[in-house]
Design a protein around this motif. Structure first.
Motif: not given
Lengths: 988, 519
Positions: A323-324, A327, A330-331, A366, A369-370, A374
């Motif tokens: 997950c980390t 995130v 994905s950005a 989470q 949104q993240n 994105p």
């Protein structure tokens, strides 16, 4: 060929010249090499040259490429295609038989296998990769059984290798070789090979993996580590991971289960760790690390999917780390592959028994949104693709090849979570959609991507329906979303503004077309037509596609929802825009636009005012594509559109035929005279259509084309044959007398004779024969009948296959229903006395029950029943046994379903369907003709059987019941009795 | 011409309907790559810590404490012991035999009582040749026993250590013969069992040296431990994938009888080992299947299934049963005939296993059910009306992947009937409709999405069945509703050609665009 300084010199020179920019020496060198390749040991000599350090690198590289291709062609050359070989026996063959390359001799193979691994490791990376590919070619055929030395050699090289160039070379090769364990069905043979590889390679693999891991641990965290030191290590780990994937694909091997902890510990490190020296180095540093991470993600997805029980202990560590990682990734705008594999892992977890990990609202929030949003949002790359490569954009956007895009995969995650938490997902996504729409409303120009994202989510999360539409979604109310979000875009005056939003809106309209009421849709149609004139290729393609699909929508009960009167008001603008769309750059052969033209022509009222510009427009395009046919889909719709135009226009006004003939003849001429072979089947079908529509006196131009029918070569291209049969049928119907002139019929029968004498074309021969018999009177063909039988029976003597016998039974049946049983029996007996009985006994009766296909079934049943009831040979008292057998076989045919009677033949021929005497091939629907039933007058075969028998029996009561008792199988007796009951007939 | 672009419109029909594959019974594949679950018990090789009880009931050796000491000390003690043994063998004087036995006992204690037996040190010190020498014909029983015991524990070591026994094998095999005391024979059997557990190469060597017949005779013994050890060794020896050994074993006089006898009467431990022999026999040998079916073994297995709660026994029992049913012979169905209550009893106990907490039992039970369900219509009806179906349906939506896959085979098989003659199997509408309406379709759609190619194929086959078979053309709509189109479209570019063609063909056939307007 021998290895000596002279050969070395000659070959070096040759390879150098193959790189020459001037064609003359290059071609000479290529020709020389092609000749030399036929000599024994050529491959070996080239390999030696590749390994020769004194030779220039560029020559060695060229030689390595040549070596690889040489192996590809000749390590295990494909056996010659049976069809091309059989037709190559006749010198006039059009189908060029592919030359069979001689295989590399065994002793040379052994020597190559002995040398290649060592040489590969010894060479520089460019040559190494060529040799590695060559090795994979060998491995594909020989590994492991015929190359037992390879695996031990790889293993020992791996443990002796000092530098990572060699290690990665070995790992890369192993990776390619082991790929064969992926995606295959499990068989004992596959597992045996796998076990062999596992026994030899699982332990060394782990060993090198851990050894490399330790080095990464010691230098990977430091920013000052030289990139050149770290990169090959990461690359090695990636290769280990890919090999891991191959070896674990079928099932969890014992060794890997025992050492799972070692693997997983390192996997976790690579997902969680950072390697600043590499990642911040610019260049491809980050990509290299991400590739390792992707490979890890694929491995843990595989374990999650298939070995969840053994893997579950590690799951809790992996999920937060992934997950980390996601995130962060994905950005970022690149990192596509990593994002996809990582999301796939989470998706697998979400649908597994461990889905509760995602149960909480915070996690969901989470994710949404993240991670999801994105990735669904448009990126620069998407915009670029939209503008630069519309074909690819559309393929991904609406044609399902988006499986590996971040947009699609992000939606997959939502769907995955929704399998267990539907309501939560629906609420959460609904909320997000509203937020994005609100943001768009505040500043449409700046925030248009929010709206695009919202539309994309709604479309992607809906359940898919047939024909690329969607059924309702519980995310939004379709009608109101359409009204408030989509309609404003479609009504927008500027067709070229915000093209991606327009495309998304048109896609939405198309996908939800069945749910948008006709009333609403009709009003928007003129707007959609406007968008066909939009500059963006995607937008005008989607607009055309939208109309095309709308015209296919059916009401409950199958009635089309939209009819000619619905499109009549703007038909002219529609056709104009469609034809003009071909003028946009890149859309010259836009299949969506052409398909739309075809569809509109199928629905609209075709008046002369419509037909004339259309035929001109289409003819113009036809002329263009004849110069260089390249897009088969476009071309197919083009011909379909032409055929449709002709059909619909002539239905309404046959006088238009003249115009079509004038426009189309020249193009057809071009196709036939310039030998545009791709279009021949189309041209023949169009001609057939025109011939059928025409009224006598027939246009002389048609008779010129008729000559083509008489050239045997035309028939040898299997793709032509159904079209030719169709054309022949058309001629025979329209102008049967023409066939009887100038010896044409005997020419046609000559074609039959040629085709039927070879196993690969015999069914085509029957096509021709059946067409002739079906369409010509007995008086016309009777002079030829004797020859036909001789040809068939001669063939039968040497070629007693079931397939041939079935075709023969079908032909005889057709002959019987057309010309009567007496004509059949007499003409056969004329070849040789009493031959007819023999044929019945040996071929008709045993093969009858194997007949497949509805038309064929009916035809042969009726013919058999008529034989039973009217053939003097069978009705003769001395033939009662034969009569009984015939009835038995007939009852089997009539009473049992096809799948119970007919066994699948393993050696099915490669052309069409073997027994079908009517063509099944890519035909032009609009130029098509229904399969004709040669025995239309008989509606029900079963009823015909019992009524005929009852009538026959009533003439000599008491005779037949005893024969039936003696000759029929028990099951058939019962079936016959049942049929008698069904139709209240009695066989007395 | 348009051939290439339009190949899709004339794809081969899906030739393998669900019937063809799903109605196939599946025996366990003869090659195993994964861990055999039986090895949770340290199955393939076993250390011999305690002495074998002699045939006269006398305890040959007392138990000792497990020694726990440093590896270095242990290794040096091992070296000394081997050297001492070498010296004892050279010694020709008075009490030579006694000396040898003592040296052997010393070494054996080190090998059997240490926490981690120092096998490596022992082999390196050259123990195997000297131990082999101690096995020579005519040696006293005690010496033979001790030497064989040492070798047993060496063979329980790592692959290379096991393989170091190669020179000792002929003598070990010879001593399994009937001239020796039972204790010696049994110890030699144990050693050979360890060697056979090493892998295919060693098995082939043992078979070539004639190990099979004497080991088989050992299994006939009525002494529990002897028969157990022999059964275990045999199960290692006949593993395959070559069926030759299994075929040979079942033809040896008395073997079938012993299997039936032990399975029927013996304690659970012996029954477990014998059941594993039955597993390999039934997985590999058609002859064995025929003979086992003709014997009383099926009802005996069923009874074990009904009465035992011992997982280690239930696994091989289920597996034998599944393999026997998968034997595909007409005989299977006479023996497990639906008319007699045995079939019903099997299904009942399988349902019990499906309810078990243990996933391996669930999986094996579902697999056996799928094999029974591949049988006659009567068998399908029997399962269909049993309590197994609700359990299967529930498992299909909630169980972990490997169980779901087996369950799907079982449910799929209930929906197709074998054809009367040649040709395609038929849909059993009643079952299909009811199972679909009870919600099984989404489970199969999930399988279509699976990364496992077999599972995906099974899923596709079931979808085909639904689309073809459900009345009133309801099938495609149901598949569509479960998002099945999306699931099938994923195969558009799949690497497995069969799956790609199947999925594309189905989408074309059932959801293909209406080409013409006037049809």
């Amino acid at each position: 060929m021998e290895w000596n300084p002279e050969t070395l010199q000659t070959l070096s020179q040759c390879f150098l010249q193959t790189l020459s920019p001037s064609p003359e020496p290059r071609r000479r060198a290529e020709a020389f090499l092609a000749d030399a390749a036929d000599k024994p040991n050529y491959g070996l000599v080239v390999l030696r040259l590749v390994a020769e350090p004194s030779v220039d690198d560029q020559i060695r590289h060229a030689a390595a490429v040549n070596f690889k291709n040489h192996l590809r062609a000749r390590w295990a050359p494909a056996p010659p295609n049976p069809r091309s070989s059989s037709s190559s026996s006749s010198s006039s063959s059009v189908v060029a038989a592919a030359p069979t390359l001689p295989a590399i001799i065994d002793s040379e193979k052994e020597q190559i296998k002995g040398l290649i691994v060592g040489l590969m490791l010894f060479c520089g990376s460019k040559i190494q990769s060529q040799l590695s590919e060559a090795l994979v070619v060998i491995g594909k055929h020989d590994f492991p059984k015929a190359w037992p030395a390879l695996l031990p050699e790889l293993v020992s090289s791996l443990s002796n290798a000092k530098d990572y160039a060699s290690i990665n070379g070995i790992l890369g090769t192993a990776n390619s070789i082991f790929k064969k364990f992926r995606f295959q069905f499990k068989t004992n043979d596959l597992l045996l090979d796998l076990k062999y590889c596992l026994d030899g390679f699982a332990a060394p693999l782990l060993e090198v993996f851990l050894r490399t891991a330790a080095q990464i641990d010691s230098i990977g965290g430091s920013i000052s580590t030289p990139v050149g030191n770290l990169k090959p290590l990461i690359e090695a780990q990636r290769l280990c991971c890919r090999i891991f994937y191959s070896l674990n694909f079928q099932e969890l091997p014992e060794y890997f289960e025992d050492h799972m902890k070692e693997w997983m510990t390192e996997f976790l490190k690579y997902l969680g760790g950072v390697y600043p020296a590499l990642e911040q180095s610019g260049g491809d540093g980050l990509t290299v690390v991400d590739e390792l991470r992707s490979a890890v993600c694929e491995n843990i997805s595989l374990y999650m999917e298939k070995n969840e029980e053994e893997f579950q202990g590690y799951l809790k560590d992996f999920v937060p780390v992934v997950c980390t990682l996601l995130v962060g990734a994905s950005a970022s705008s690149s990192r596509e592959r990593l994002v996809i594999t990582a999301i796939k892992f989470l998706t697998t977890v979400s649908t597994s028994v461990h889905h509760t990990l995602f149960a909480s609202n915070e996690v969901l929030q989470q994710f949404c949104q993240n991670i999801v949003i994105p990735n669904v949002r448009l990126r620069d790359e998407d915009e670029e693709l939209f503008e630069m490569n519309y074909v690819e954009f559309i393929r991904r956007d609406i044609e399902g090849s988006d499986l590996d895009t971040r947009r699609r995969i992000a939606c997959e995650l939502l769907k995955g979570i929704a399998t267990h938490y539907r309501d939560q997902v629906t609420n959460m996504v609904g909320l997000q959609i509203n937020n994005m729409l609100a943001s768009f409303a505040m500043n449409p120009a700046a925030n248009w991507k929010d709206k695009d994202c919202a539309i994309y989510l709604v479309v992607s999360l809906a359940t898919k329906k047939a024909g690329g539409s969607s059924v309702s979604t519980d995310l939004v109310d379709v009608e109101s979303f359409f009204g408030s979000v989509i309609v404003p875009e479609l009504k927008s005056q500027g067709v070229n503004s915000f093209p991606m939003l327009k495309a998304g809106s048109l896609k939405f309209f198309t996908m939800f077309r069945t749910q948008i009421s006709k009333q609403v849709a009709i009003q928007l149609l003129p707007d959609v037509v406007r968008f066909i004139a939009a500059e963006s290729n995607v937008v005008h393609s989607y607009a055309a596609s939208c109309i095309e699909k709308l015209l296919l929508v059916k009401e409950e009960g199958g009635r089309p929802r939209y009819t000619s009167s619905d499109i009549a008001p703007f038909l002219e603008m529609l056709m104009n825009n469609l034809f003009n769309a071909f003028k946009f750059p890149e859309s010259e052969e836009n299949p969506y636009v052409m398909k739309c033209i075809m569809r509109v022509l199928g629905v609209a009222e075709i008046s002369a005012a419509v037909a004339t510009p259309c035929v001109n427009g289409l003819t113009f395009i036809l002329n263009e594509v004849c110069k260089n046919p390249k897009n088969p889909i476009f071309n197919h719709y083009l011909f379909e559109a032409v055929a449709c135009l002709v059909r619909r226009a002539c239905e309404r006004d046959i006088s238009l035929l003249r115009i079509f003939e004038e426009s189309l003849f020249p193009v057809i001429q071009i196709i036939l005279t310039n030998d545009v072979t791709e279009f021949w089947p189309y041209a023949f079908q169009l001609l057939a259509q025109l011939v059928e529509l025409s009224r006598p006196p027939i246009n002389p131009a048609y008779m010129q084309v008729f000559q083509l029918l008489l050239v045997p070569d035309s028939w040898k291209r299997s793709a032509n044959t159904p079209a030719l049969v169709r054309l022949l049928q058309a001629y025979l119907k329209k102008v049967p007398h023409e066939l009887n002139r100038e010896g044409r019929l005997s020419q046609v029968l000559g074609i039959f004779n040629t085709l039927v004498s070879s196993p690969s074309t015999e069914d085509l021969g029957f096509y021709v024969l059946n067409t002739v018999v079906e369409n010509l009177g007995h008086d016309v063909i009777s002079p030829y009948v004797g020859h036909i039988w001789s040809a068939l029976f001669t063939r039968l003597q040497t070629h007693r296959t079931v397939k041939f016998a079935k075709s023969l039974v079908i032909y005889m049946s057709l002959f019987l229903v057309k010309h009567g049983s007496a004509a059949l029996a007499d003409s056969i007996n004329a070849v040789q006395p009493n031959l007819f009985v023999t044929i019945l006994e040996q071929f008709w009766i045993p093969n009858l029950k194997l007949i497949a296909g509805a038309v064929e079934f009916k035809l042969t049943s009726v013919a058999s029943i008529r034989l039973l009831c009217e053939s003097p040979v069978l009705l003769d008292p001395s033939a009662s046994v034969l009569w009984g057998k015939m009835l038995d076989s007939t009852v089997t045919l009539v009473s049992r379903p096809e799948e119970d009677r007919v066994e699948e033949e393993p050696e099915m021929p490669d052309i069409g369907e073997n027994v079908s005497y009517t063509a099944t091939f890519v035909h032009l629907h609009n130029a098509g003709r229904k399969d004709e039933d040669p025995v239309k007058e008989i509606k029900n075969v079963k009823e015909f059987l019992v009524r005929s028998l009852a009538k026959l029996a009533s003439l000599s009561p008491g005779k037949y019941p005893s024969i039936i008792n003696q000759s029929l199988e028990q099951a058939n007796q019962e079936a016959l009795l049942q049929l008698c009951g069904m139709y209240s007939c009695a066989i007395v | 011409m348009a051939d290439e672009g339009f190949a899709s419109h004339r794809r081969d029909p899906v030739k393998s309907s669900v019937g063809n594959a799903a109605a196939n019974r599946r025996r366990q594949l003869a090659v195993t790559v994964g861990k055999e679950r039986r090895e949770a018990l340290f199955r393939a090789k076993r250390l011999c810590r305690d002495a074998i009880v002699g045939s006269d009931g006398e305890v040959v050796e007392d138990k000792e404490m497990v020694i726990d000491e440093g590896a270095v000390a242990l290794n040096s003690r091992t070296n000394e012991a081997v050297e001492e043994l070498k010296a004892a063998c050279l010694y020709q004087g008075k009490g030579a035999v006694q000396k040898k036995v003592q040296a052997l006992q010393n070494l054996r204690r080190i090998l059997s009582n240490s926490d981690v037996p120092p096998v490596e040190a022992c082999v390196e010190a050259g123990a195997v040749p000297i131990l082999t020498q101690c096995l020579s014909f005519g040696s006293p029983d005690e010496q033979l026993l001790e030497a064989a015991w040492c070798l047993t524990n060496i063979a329980a070591g790592k692959p290379d250590q096991t393989k170091s026994l190669l020179p000792a094998l002929p003598l070990l095999i010879a001593h399994v013969g009937d001239k020796c005391t039972l204790a010696v024979a049994e110890q030699c059997t144990w050693a050979l069992g360890n060697v056979a557990g090493e892998g295919e190469d060693m098995r082939n060597i043992l078979l070539a040296q004639g190990a099979l017949p004497p080991l088989a005779r050992m299994m006939l013994s009525n002494k529990g431990s002897t028969a157990r050890t022999a059964a275990w060794a045999l199960s290692n020896l006949i593993k395959g994938p070559d069926p030759k050994a299994a075929n040979e074993l079942i033809r040896i006089d008395g073997v079938l009888g012993a299997i039936v006898r032990h399975l029927g009467k013996a304690d659970e431990e012996l029954a477990t080992e014998v059941a594993w022999v039955a597993v390999y026999l039934s997985a590999l040998s058609n002859t064995a299947i025929d003979m086992l079916l003709k014997s009383e073994v099926v009802p005996i297995l069923v009874e074990r299934l009904e009465t035992s709660n011992h997982l280690q026994l239930l696994i091989p029992v289920l597996r034998s049963l599944g393999n026997l049913v998968a034997g595909n012979s007409q005989m299977t169905y006479t023996i497990v005939a639906p008319e007699i209550n045995i079939a019903e009893r099997i299904i009942l106990t399988l349902a019990k296993c499906l309810k078990s907490e243990l996933r391996v039992l669930k999986k094996e039970a579902a697999w056996v059910l799928s094999n029974i369900g591949a049988g006659s219509l009567a068998h399908k009806q029997l399962i269909y009306s049993s309590e197994a179906v609700p359990l299967l349906l529930q498992l299909l939506s909630t169980a972990p992947f490997d169980i779901r896959k087996e369950v799907a085979y079982a449910l799929g098989n209930l929906c197709v009937a074998p054809a009367d003659g040649p040709g395609q199997p038929k849909v059993i509408l009643e079952h299909l409709i009811s199972l679909v309406h009870r919600g099984c379709l989404s489970g199969f759609v999930n399988l279509v999405r699976s990364a496992d190619v077999e599972a995906a194929k099974l899923g596709l086959q079931f979808l085909e069945l639904v689309m073809r078979g459900m009345p009133n053309g309801e099938g495609p709509k149901l598949v569509e509703k479960e998002d099945g189109i999306d699931a099938m479209e994923r195969f558009q570019f799949h690497e497995n050609e069969d799956l790609r063609n199947m999925a594309n063909g189905l989408v074309d056939k059932y959801f293909g665009e209406d080409y013409g307007l006037d049809e």
